[in-house]
Design a protein around this motif. Structure first.
Motif, PDB file in Angstrom:
ATOM      1  N   LEU A  62       0.661  -1.272   0.075  1.00 52.68           N
ATOM      2  CA  LEU A  62       0.044   0.151  -0.066  1.00 52.68           C
ATOM      3  C   LEU A  62       0.787   1.367   0.074  1.00 52.68           C
ATOM      4  N   LYS A  85     -11.141  -2.855  -2.552  1.00 52.53           N
ATOM      5  CA  LYS A  85     -11.812  -2.293  -0.816  1.00 52.53           C
ATOM      6  C   LYS A  85     -11.313  -1.509   0.058  1.00 52.53           C
ATOM      7  N   VAL A  86     -10.414  -1.978  -0.692  1.00 53.31           N
ATOM      8  CA  VAL A  86      -8.875  -2.193   0.408  1.00 53.31           C
ATOM      9  C   VAL A  86      -7.589  -0.132   0.363  1.00 53.31           C
ATOM     10  N   LEU A  88     -10.709   2.620   1.159  1.00 51.38           N
ATOM     11  CA  LEU A  88     -10.403   2.719   2.573  1.00 51.38           C
ATOM     12  C   LEU A  88      -9.656   3.905   2.764  1.00 51.38           C
ATOM     13  N   VAL A  89      -8.178   3.881   2.171  1.00 48.49           N
ATOM     14  CA  VAL A  89      -7.158   4.364   2.321  1.00 48.49           C
ATOM     15  C   VAL A  89      -7.400   5.376   1.409  1.00 48.49           C
ATOM     16  N   LYS A  90      -8.122   5.623   0.485  1.00 47.96           N
ATOM     17  CA  LYS A  90      -8.387   6.826  -0.544  1.00 47.96           C
ATOM     18  C   LYS A  90      -7.379   6.911  -1.492  1.00 47.96           C
ATOM     19  N   GLY A 133      -4.152   3.301   9.617  1.00 46.38           N
ATOM     20  CA  GLY A 133      -5.542   3.485   8.927  1.00 46.38           C
ATOM     21  C   GLY A 133      -5.202   2.179   7.751  1.00 46.38           C
ATOM     22  N   THR A 134      -3.789   2.288   7.106  1.00 46.67           N
ATOM     23  CA  THR A 134      -3.748   1.145   6.364  1.00 46.67           C
ATOM     24  C   THR A 134      -3.324  -0.505   6.690  1.00 46.67           C
ATOM     25  N   ALA A 153      -7.006  -0.870   6.546  1.00 47.98           N
ATOM     26  CA  ALA A 153      -7.566  -1.659   5.512  1.00 47.98           C
ATOM     27  C   ALA A 153      -6.774  -2.392   4.566  1.00 47.98           C
ATOM     28  N   VAL A 154      -6.026  -3.132   5.079  1.00 49.76           N
ATOM     29  CA  VAL A 154      -5.055  -4.539   4.578  1.00 49.76           C
ATOM     30  C   VAL A 154      -6.254  -5.668   5.175  1.00 49.76           C
ATOM     31  N   THR A 178      -8.903  -5.947   6.009  1.00 47.06           N
ATOM     32  CA  THR A 178     -10.392  -5.944   5.577  1.00 47.06           C
ATOM     33  C   THR A 178     -10.126  -7.923   4.282  1.00 47.06           C
ATOM     34  N   GLN A 179      -9.595  -7.782   4.339  1.00 47.65           N
ATOM     35  CA  GLN A 179      -8.734  -8.315   2.968  1.00 47.65           C
ATOM     36  C   GLN A 179      -8.429 -10.636   4.340  1.00 47.65           C
TER      37      GLN A 179
END
Lengths: 91, 882
Positions: A48, A76-77, A80-82, B24-25, B28-29, B31-32
């Motif tokens: 990311l 989706k990831v 979420l991190v825009k 946040g990162t 987000a990760v 969620t997988q």
């Protein structure tokens, strides 16, 4: 419309390295850079961060980066991190 | 927010932003991840926590100087092992629960970034607990420990993070502020990328969390009252209270604060406390203790006492106690500002109160509960179930612990089957959003995937229907001691009453109650009920048209259940199965209702409806319930052979309206469709014959049966907007029901066949099909037409031709009602029609303006329909009886 696009395959096991290569491509890209994510099942925080870096670099060089074959979990990831607004997506 | 930002340096903001970005990162990760991924991570984390339990306990004691190392280690073990035992098999990813019978599936959605504040009293155990919950739910956490417990918390976070990442968790899933200020907390609490604040700690912190505008789990202070009731196992109770109150030197906020003891056992209980190492303070010592450990200005406990040993507190106060004293017990005489020790004391000082009665004991417990402990925890020791239940009702506490230690009991999983936690929700009384023992489900957004379900349908008819010529002979089989025939004067004059009497068994006493030939009023109904009571009727025979049968239905209701309130029973409802008002089931008498219809239209002999005239308000009230359905219906055409032509026409069109409306109703089913369809076919074929040749026995028989069959359809599928319009118009202008229906019918078919402005919600139908059903009626009648539009037009035309043939006026204007008069009545007509329950099953929801348009269409007369453009083919499913 993609003209003179550079195509890069992103290896699902080596996403960060793939994105590193993409960054290098930006310097010489004539048109869009298309990254094929079809074999990427999941991304981690390092990937990311690499994508964020790539997006920043692409913005600076006014190069459009197109992500192809991104699965919806990864999408989706990115959402979420825009990051979705900073790339183009191709099915 | 601007003020908060201004109070922080750029470097500090960058640091805080870095923490949020990292979390946040990771979130987000995360969620997988699958449930299996998550569960693979949780277990080694728990093991790491267990392994380091003592180490972290020592760190906490060294840093905070609060509590007992052994107890802190135990808490760390509970926070890992017990919590794991609870969560290990819980589904927290993807589908977490399924309710197949309801068609509902619950799906977990992580929150994302949680900002978590942790207390000084339980620093490491709270961190361990929250880390396990976060991983189990795929969330990332930024921890902000109490400033005096920063290092031990940081270490706990490090251990958990290391174990989690080693087993696959995303890097950065836990972060911890190395040092923090109130400004840091305020900044993070308001950060747009923080999804939830989980604040475990003092009231100031909890209030700050709730004030931030973010969703928050704020878990605050308690003041646990304990009622030690005289039936309790005293030895167990005393040991439990000491165990609990001295556990980690009383730092668990669920621990006991004031024990209210019944007078009869007070002395022996104090003796037991004393025997087991408690020091019982005298009056002077209590006063001194209160002055020292409670801040006289704020009324709250002094921080210096929190988590200290009883002997150290005694030393602070200047009390002489034995070296191994575990607990200081201070008798108090009341609760509130004059009694400093009646508040929360997170150290081994326990107030006790001597209660002279159960009532006094409970009252004092209520006072303690409301003295800073609302929503938290309350404890009772008793063997009296009634008192336990009363205590549960009186205490406003998320946890009401029975016959167990308060602190360990409230933690859950040890003394009871409550959810193990280190965060106690205190409900709205405590300014919290939950009364839960905070757990994994509080760390999830739970989504409900709700599949379309079909409403249960029904098909109900009277259990006996006798039809065809001379069906009345079947009356012979019904034994009765006392029968009352409800009828109208015309039936007597024509001789129908005598016909009926002839077929009633000779041993039955028969009485005749004649009512006016009009829609029944309450007065008429009550006169009938008087007759039923007078004759002690066990059988009612309703002989007449719809009005007489409706009257008999209501008489039966009031005779059997005098308590039935007709006005209340007429209350509006949307769905028969969910109606607010229920019909009475308690009966003081019981009578069989046999309905013999003498018209061929209303079908009242089989319906669950009865119309009552409300003269006072100038309206008709519809009662509807299957308990109103007659027990036996006799459909004998001999009673309609002499029906006048006008009545034949009006009632016949009423029957047609029933069938057509039931056919397109949103409650239509294959069961009702078959009846509706058959009735329509019979009406189109036999009504003109019955009208033109009244003596035609076959036509009369078929029309009499058609009326009953159509009524069976609409009894189960209901009617529609045509009836709503006709009820309003008929009542206002004194027009017979069948005729009022006829005036509206072609316009309503056109209206329903058009594209609705508003659709009616109807879970049992797939798409809008009213126009297709009309087209199928046209097919059945052989009216021709290629498209749906043509077929509907043909149906409207055929209906108009039928009405013409029956010499029914084709417009309201033809009735002699002036335009001005009609215009004047319009607002009231629309209002009454909209309030009429009949249209609630109409396929198209009528707007108020559309009701007015329909009235005006009927006023003007003939019109051409506008029909929905339908390109889809008609399917058997849509008209299943075809």
């Amino acid at each position: 419309m993609t003209v003179n696009a550079e195509w890069l395959e992103i290896d699902g096991e080596r996403v960060v390295q793939g994105l590193q290569a993409a960054r290098e491509t930006l310097d010489t890209a004539q048109g869009d850079v298309v990254l094929n994510f079809s074999s990427v099942r999941r991304i981690d925080p390092n990937a990311l961060r690499a994508m964020e870096k790539l997006a920043g670099l692409a913005d600076g060089k006014a190069v459009k980066v197109v992500l192809r074959g991104v699965n919806v979990d990864i999408y989706k990831v990115l959402k979420l991190v825009k990051l979705t607004s900073r790339f183009s997506f191709l099915a | 927010m601007a003020e908060i930002v201004a109070s922080l340096s750029e470097e500090r903001i960058a640091y805080l932003e870095g923490l949020v970005s990292q979390a946040g990162t990771a979130a987000a990760v995360f969620t997988q991840y699958t449930q299996e991924d998550v569960d693979r991570i949780v277990k080694p984390m728990v093991l790491a926590g267990l392994e380091q339990a003592q180490y972290l306990a020592r760190l906490a004691i060294e840093e905070t100087h609060l509590g007992v190392v052994e107890d802190k280690a135990l808490k760390n073990m509970v926070a890992t092992e017990f919590v794991y035992n609870y969560v290990k098999d819980k589904r927290t990813v993807g589908t977490i629960r399924e309710f197949p019978e309801r068609g509902v599936v619950e799906v977990a959605e992580p929150i994302g970034v949680i900002f978590s504040l942790t207390p000084i009293t339980n620093p490491t155990s709270t961190v361990l607990f929250k880390c396990i919950m976060a991983i189990k739910t795929r969330n990332a956490v930024i921890f902000s420990p109490h400033p005096s417990a920063g290092h031990c918390c940081y270490e706990a976070v490090r251990i958990m993070h290391e174990a989690a990442v080693k087993h696959g968790a995303p890097e950065g899933v836990f972060t911890c502020l190395e040092s923090q200020t109130l400004q840091d907390n305020a900044y993070l609490m308001r950060h747009k990328d923080v999804g939830l604040i989980d604040a475990t700690g003092g009231p100031g912190m909890v209030k700050a969390a709730y004030s931030s505008g973010k969703p928050a789990l704020g878990v605050g202070p308690g003041n646990t009252p304990v009622y030690l009731e005289k039936t309790a196992d005293l030895n167990m109770a005393v040991v439990d209270i000491i165990t609990s109150k001295t556990f980690d030197n009383g730092t668990i906020c669920a621990s006991e604060q004031t024990v209210v003891i019944d007078d009869e056992i007070y002395d022996s209980v104090l003796q037991k406390f004393s025997d087991l190492g408690a020091h019982i303070c005298n009056e002077k010592e209590t006063e001194l203790l209160g002055r020292t450990v409670i801040d006289p200005n704020t009324g709250f406990m002094q921080p210096m006492a929190v988590g200290q040993k009883a002997t150290d507190i005694a030393r602070m106060v200047g009390l002489k106690v034995k070296p191994k004293t575990k607990l200081l017990i201070a008798p108090i005489q009341g609760v509130g500002p004059g009694y400093p020790l009646s508040v929360e004391k997170l150290f081994p000082v326990l107030a006790v109160y001597r209660a002279k009665s159960v009532n006094e004991a409970l009252t004092v417990c209520v006072d303690v509960n409301h003295a800073g402990g609302i929503g938290h925890t309350a404890v009772i020791f008793s063997r009296n179930d009634e008192i336990i239940q009363k205590f549960g009702e009186l205490m406003n506490a998320g946890r009401i612990i029975v016959n167990s230690p308060g602190s360990i009991g409230a933690l859950g999983g040890v003394y009871n089957d409550m959810v193990p936690t280190f965060s106690f929700g205190c409900g709205t009384g405590g300014g919290n959003s939950t009364t839960d023992n905070v757990n994994v489900y509080n760390y999830l957004n739970i989504k409900r995937v709700a599949r379309r379900t079909q409403a249960h349908m029904w098909f109900r008819v009277p259990n006996q229907i006798y039809f065809n010529m001379n069906a009345v002979e079947n009356l012979r089989q019904f034994t009765s001691r006392s029968t009352v025939i409800i009828t109208n004067p015309a039936m007597e004059q024509i001789g129908h009453v005598d016909t009926v009497r002839r077929h009633i068994p000779a041993e039955t006493l028969v009485h005749v109650s004649v009512i006016p030939d009009a829609e029944p009023e309450v007065k008429v109904v009550m006169q009938g009920v008087e007759a039923l009571n007078f004759y002690k009727a066990d059988q009612i025979i309703a002989l007449g048209g719809g009005s007489v049968i409706d009257a008999a239905k209501i008489m039966k209701l009031k005779y059997e259940s005098p308590q039935a309130d007709l006005e209340e029973l007429a209350a509006p409802f949307l769905d028969l199965r969910k109606r607010v008002v229920q019909y009475p089931t308690e009966k003081v008498a019981q009578a069989r209702l046999i309905a013999i219809s003498t018209t061929s239209g209303t079908g009242s002999e089989v319906t669950p409806f009865a119309v009552l005239l409300d003269k006072e308000h100038g309206r008709k009230v519809t009662l509807a319930d299957y308990s109103l359905s007659p027990d036996v219906a006799i459909v004998d055409p001999q009673f309609v052979m002499s029906m006048p032509r006008g009545l034949t026409a009006d009632t016949g069109v009423d029957c047609l309206t029933h069938a057509l409306e039931a056919g397109v109703s949103i409650f239509a089913s294959p069961y009702t469709d078959s009846n509706a369809m058959q009735a329509i076919r019979m009406v189109f074929k036999f009504l003109p014959i019955a009208y033109e040749h009244p003596g035609d026995e076959e036509a009369r028989t078929m029309m009499h049966n058609a009326a009953c069959i159509a009524a069976i359809a609409f009894s189960n599928a209901s009617v529609g907007v045509n009836h709503a319009l006709a009820h309003a118009f008929g009542a206002r202008f004194g027009v017979a029901h069948g005729r009022a229906n006829a005036l509206m019918l072609p316009h309503v078919i056109a209206f329903n066949a058009g594209v609705p402005t508003k659709f009616m919600p109807s879970p049992n139908q797939r798409g809008y099909i009213a126009h297709k059903k009309y087209a199928m009626v046209a097919d059945l009648l052989g009216l021709g037409g290629q498209t749906i539009e043509e077929k509907v037009k043909n149906l409207v035309a055929a209906t108009e031709q039928l009405l013409d043939r029956l010499a029914i006026p084709r417009s309201i204007a033809e009735l002699g009602i002036s335009k001005e008069e009609f215009e004047q009545a319009m607002p009231e007509l629309v209002k009454i029609a909209f309030d009429d329950p009949s249209w609630r099953s109409n396929p198209r929801m009528p707007l108020l303006s559309e009701l007015a348009e329909l009235f005006w269409s009927a006023y003007r007369g003939r019109s051409l329909p506008t029909v929905a453009k339908a390109s889809q083919p008609q399917t058997a499913e849509e008209w299943s009886c075809v």
